[in-house]
Write an enzyme that holds these catalytic residues in place. Structure first.
Site, PDB file in Angstrom:
ATOM      1  N   HIS A   1      42.175  49.718  48.230  1.00 16.06           N
ATOM      2  CA  HIS A   1      41.519  49.153  49.413  1.00 16.06           C
ATOM      3  C   HIS A   1      41.602  47.635  49.409  1.00 16.06           C
ATOM      4  O   HIS A   1      41.874  47.012  48.373  1.00 16.06           O
ATOM      5  CB  HIS A   1      40.038  49.567  49.457  1.00 16.06           C
ATOM      6  CG  HIS A   1      39.208  48.941  48.380  1.00 16.06           C
ATOM      7  ND1 HIS A   1      39.235  49.387  47.075  1.00 16.06           N
ATOM      8  CD2 HIS A   1      38.352  47.883  48.384  1.00 16.06           C
ATOM      9  CE1 HIS A   1      38.419  48.649  46.341  1.00 16.06           C
ATOM     10  NE2 HIS A   1      37.873  47.714  47.115  1.00 16.06           N
TER      11      HIS A   1
ATOM     12  N   LYS B   1      43.884  35.053  31.688  1.00 13.65           N
ATOM     13  CA  LYS B   1      43.664  33.609  31.679  1.00 13.65           C
ATOM     14  C   LYS B   1      42.252  33.341  32.183  1.00 13.65           C
ATOM     15  O   LYS B   1      41.867  33.842  33.248  1.00 13.65           O
ATOM     16  CB  LYS B   1      44.667  32.910  32.589  1.00 13.65           C
ATOM     17  CG  LYS B   1      44.417  31.400  32.672  1.00 13.65           C
ATOM     18  CD  LYS B   1      45.515  30.682  33.409  1.00 13.65           C
ATOM     19  CE  LYS B   1      45.174  29.217  33.649  1.00 13.65           C
ATOM     20  NZ  LYS B   1      45.101  28.402  32.429  1.00 13.65           N
ATOM     21  N   PHE B   2      41.526  32.566  31.421  1.00 16.91           N
ATOM     22  CA  PHE B   2      40.204  32.125  31.878  1.00 16.91           C
ATOM     23  C   PHE B   2      40.356  30.716  32.416  1.00 16.91           C
ATOM     24  O   PHE B   2      40.963  29.868  31.767  1.00 16.91           O
ATOM     25  CB  PHE B   2      39.202  32.127  30.718  1.00 16.91           C
ATOM     26  CG  PHE B   2      38.812  33.506  30.270  1.00 16.91           C
ATOM     27  CD1 PHE B   2      37.773  34.177  30.899  1.00 16.91           C
ATOM     28  CD2 PHE B   2      39.487  34.139  29.245  1.00 16.91           C
ATOM     29  CE1 PHE B   2      37.411  35.458  30.506  1.00 16.91           C
ATOM     30  CE2 PHE B   2      39.128  35.421  28.844  1.00 16.91           C
ATOM     31  CZ  PHE B   2      38.093  36.075  29.474  1.00 16.91           C
TER      32      PHE B   2
ATOM     33  N   GLN C   1      39.731  44.014  51.589  1.00 21.71           N
ATOM     34  CA  GLN C   1      38.604  43.600  52.424  1.00 21.71           C
ATOM     35  C   GLN C   1      39.110  42.657  53.504  1.00 21.71           C
ATOM     36  O   GLN C   1      40.122  41.975  53.321  1.00 21.71           O
ATOM     37  CB  GLN C   1      37.556  42.900  51.579  1.00 21.71           C
ATOM     38  CG  GLN C   1      36.991  43.808  50.493  1.00 21.71           C
ATOM     39  CD  GLN C   1      35.680  43.283  49.941  1.00 21.71           C
ATOM     40  OE1 GLN C   1      34.823  42.802  50.690  1.00 21.71           O
ATOM     41  NE2 GLN C   1      35.524  43.370  48.645  1.00 21.71           N
TER      42      GLN C   1
ATOM     43  N   HIS D   1      51.873  33.018  55.099  1.00 21.57           N
ATOM     44  CA  HIS D   1      52.192  33.182  53.683  1.00 21.57           C
ATOM     45  C   HIS D   1      51.130  34.024  53.002  1.00 21.57           C
ATOM     46  O   HIS D   1      50.026  34.160  53.508  1.00 21.57           O
ATOM     47  CB  HIS D   1      52.330  31.822  52.985  1.00 21.57           C
ATOM     48  CG  HIS D   1      51.098  30.968  53.054  1.00 21.57           C
ATOM     49  ND1 HIS D   1      50.794  30.182  54.146  1.00 21.57           N
ATOM     50  CD2 HIS D   1      50.091  30.779  52.172  1.00 21.57           C
ATOM     51  CE1 HIS D   1      49.656  29.539  53.911  1.00 21.57           C
ATOM     52  NE2 HIS D   1      49.204  29.889  52.721  1.00 21.57           N
TER      53      HIS D   1
ATOM     54  N   CYS E   1      36.267  57.454  49.226  1.00 16.39           N
ATOM     55  CA  CYS E   1      37.143  58.619  49.398  1.00 16.39           C
ATOM     56  C   CYS E   1      36.884  59.337  50.725  1.00 16.39           C
ATOM     57  O   CYS E   1      35.779  59.263  51.276  1.00 16.39           O
ATOM     58  CB  CYS E   1      36.914  59.607  48.254  1.00 16.39           C
ATOM     59  SG  CYS E   1      37.735  59.114  46.732  1.00 16.39           S
TER      60      CYS E   1
HETATM   61  P1  H2U Z   1      35.499  45.611  46.092  1.00 18.03           P
HETATM   62  O1  H2U Z   1      35.456  46.626  44.996  1.00 18.03           O
HETATM   63  O2  H2U Z   1      36.853  44.946  46.287  1.00 18.03           O
HETATM   64  O3  H2U Z   1      34.387  44.638  46.016  1.00 18.03           O
HETATM   65  O4  H2U Z   1      35.351  46.417  47.495  1.00 18.03           O
HETATM   66  C1  H2U Z   1      34.432  47.421  47.699  1.00 18.03           C
HETATM   67  C2  H2U Z   1      33.636  47.017  48.905  1.00 18.03           C
HETATM   68  O5  H2U Z   1      33.147  48.191  49.504  1.00 18.03           O
HETATM   69  C3  H2U Z   1      32.465  46.139  48.532  1.00 18.03           C
HETATM   70  O6  H2U Z   1      32.532  44.934  49.249  1.00 18.03           O
HETATM   71  C4  H2U Z   1      31.826  47.979  49.918  1.00 18.03           C
HETATM   72  C5  H2U Z   1      31.250  46.974  48.942  1.00 18.03           C
HETATM   73  O7  H2U Z   1      30.274  46.172  49.554  1.00 18.03           O
HETATM   74  N1  H2U Z   1      31.123  49.241  49.926  1.00 18.03           N
HETATM   75  C6  H2U Z   1      30.499  49.659  51.087  1.00 18.03           C
HETATM   76  O8  H2U Z   1      30.556  48.950  52.086  1.00 18.03           O
HETATM   77  N2  H2U Z   1      29.839  50.843  51.107  1.00 18.03           N
HETATM   78  C7  H2U Z   1      29.735  51.664  50.029  1.00 18.03           C
HETATM   79  O9  H2U Z   1      29.150  52.717  50.104  1.00 18.03           O
HETATM   80  C8  H2U Z   1      30.350  51.281  48.734  1.00 18.03           C
HETATM   81  C9  H2U Z   1      31.101  50.009  48.691  1.00 18.03           C
END
Ligand code: H2U
Length: 334
Positions: free
Chosen positions: A171, A291-292, A173, A276, A60
């Site tokens: 978010h 689904k597993f 990555q 894509h 946040c």
């Molecule tokens: P995911 O919930 O999609 O894994 O993404 C959150 C990412 O944010 C995760 O890869 C990073 C985690 O490593 N993160 C930070 O870099 N710093 C933080 O303080 C909390 C989460």
């Protein structure tokens, strides 16, 4: 033998194999299995009471992250280096003198996290088009910046607790790597060979044929189409494709970016490649039955129940309105 010949093949009734030309693999389609009763695990519906701002959530605005840094009071997108990166730019080289059964290669890269919006209670589909456009422009910037150094920049969103994402803040990555990972490496090889053999980029031809057939199209506009691929593995998997030949995300026009997804980035002659985006919802039958990918998938090959055509029909029948808006009006539930 005679009675077998009289049976007319119906993909909704008769199991068959379908070819995935991006992965050079086959999927078993057994639509008749939809008739079996479900006694398995039922998931919790997704969280509806996410606070708009949680000072303890490290994603946040204004929050302190794991490494002690304080996020700015951002009001649009916000990108930071992942504090727990899977790839770092300076890992030592393991060397190349290895036995064929014990091979190692260097792996270097950068991992970033990108927040889409300052509010935790929105997701991409709940954001305004202008806000989504800012996300896309930031993706393009990151692809351009990281693509200078790395041959592959993967943008991905792990969405929802079912996919192992515990943080509700919107978010994605961005992992840039010094190597071409397995999935794009296979898609790259398949598309290269297809162009050599058939004289047209594979996914360009595929998009055109799907647009003609209309059987698996979920939604389309002037620039894009969304299709449940003929070879989809996940029941509600979709593939987003541009109608024209676009290699990379930065090549999109402003109009296309107003409606664009994530993408890929490669160097050299890539005329066989087509931008894509894949969507892989982990669902089997509904929002709460997942689904597993287990026994047969782990040991033999991918298998799906309903046909891609049936899935496309169900997706097309969904309301254009986001379910959360309808819930607010007290009309519907998950
Ligand atoms: P995911 O919930 O999609 O894994 O993404 C959150 C990412 O944010 C995760 O890869 C990073 C985690 O490593 N993160 C930070 O870099 N710093 C933080 O303080 C909390 C989460």
């Amino acid at each position: 033998m005679e009675s077998e010949n009289k049976l007319k093949f119906d993909p909704r009734e008769h199991q068959h194999l379908r070819y995935n030309p991006l992965q050079d693999s086959w999927v078993l389609v057994s639509a008749h299995r939809m008739k079996r009763p479900w006694k398995g695990q039922v998931e919790k519906p997704s969280e509806d009471d996410v606070p708009r701002h949680d000072p303890n959530n490290p994603l946040c605005p204004g929050s302190t992250r794991a490494n002690g840094e304080v996020n700015p009071e951002y009001d649009s997108t916000f990108v930071f280096e992942n504090d727990f990166p899977a790839l770092q730019p300076d890992a030592p080289d393991p060397g190349s003198d290895h036995h064929p059964l014990f091979q190692t290669r260097p792996a270097r890269g950068v991992c970033k996290v990108m927040c889409f919006h300052p509010w935790s209670d929105v997701t991409l589909p709940l954001m305004q088009p202008e806000e989504i456009r800012k996300v896309i422009d930031k993706w393009v910037e990151l692809i351009e910046e990281l693509g200078q150094t790395y041959p592959w920049v993967q943008i991905f969103e792990n969405k929802g607790a079912m996919m192992g994402c515990s943080n509700p803040h919107p978010h994605c990555q961005v992992w840039a790597s010094s190597f071409l990972p397995n999935e794009p490496a296979m898609a790259e090889r398949c598309q290269r060979e297809y162009l050599q053999k058939h004289g047209e980029p594979m996914m360009l031809q595929y998009a055109r044929m799907e647009a003609q057939a209309q059987e698996r199209i979920v939604v389309e506009n002037e620039h894009w189409l969304v299709v449940v691929p003929y070879w989809a593995t996940w029941p509600f998997q979709t593939l987003l494709l541009p109608r024209r030949h676009v290699l990379r995300l930065p090549d999109l026009t402003p109009q296309e970016r107003d409606r664009a997804p994530t993408g890929s980035h490669l160097k050299e002659d890539m005329s066989h490649w087509q931008l894509h985006a894949h969507y892989y919802p982990p669902l089997l039958r509904s929002a709460t039955i997942r689904k597993f990918m287990v026994g047969y998938e782990m040991l033999a090959q991918a298998q799906r129940d309903l046909t891609p055509e049936q899935a496309a029909e169900r997706l097309r029948a969904l309301s254009e309105e986001h379910y959360k808006h309808r819930v607010m009006e007290g009309q519907a539930s998950l």
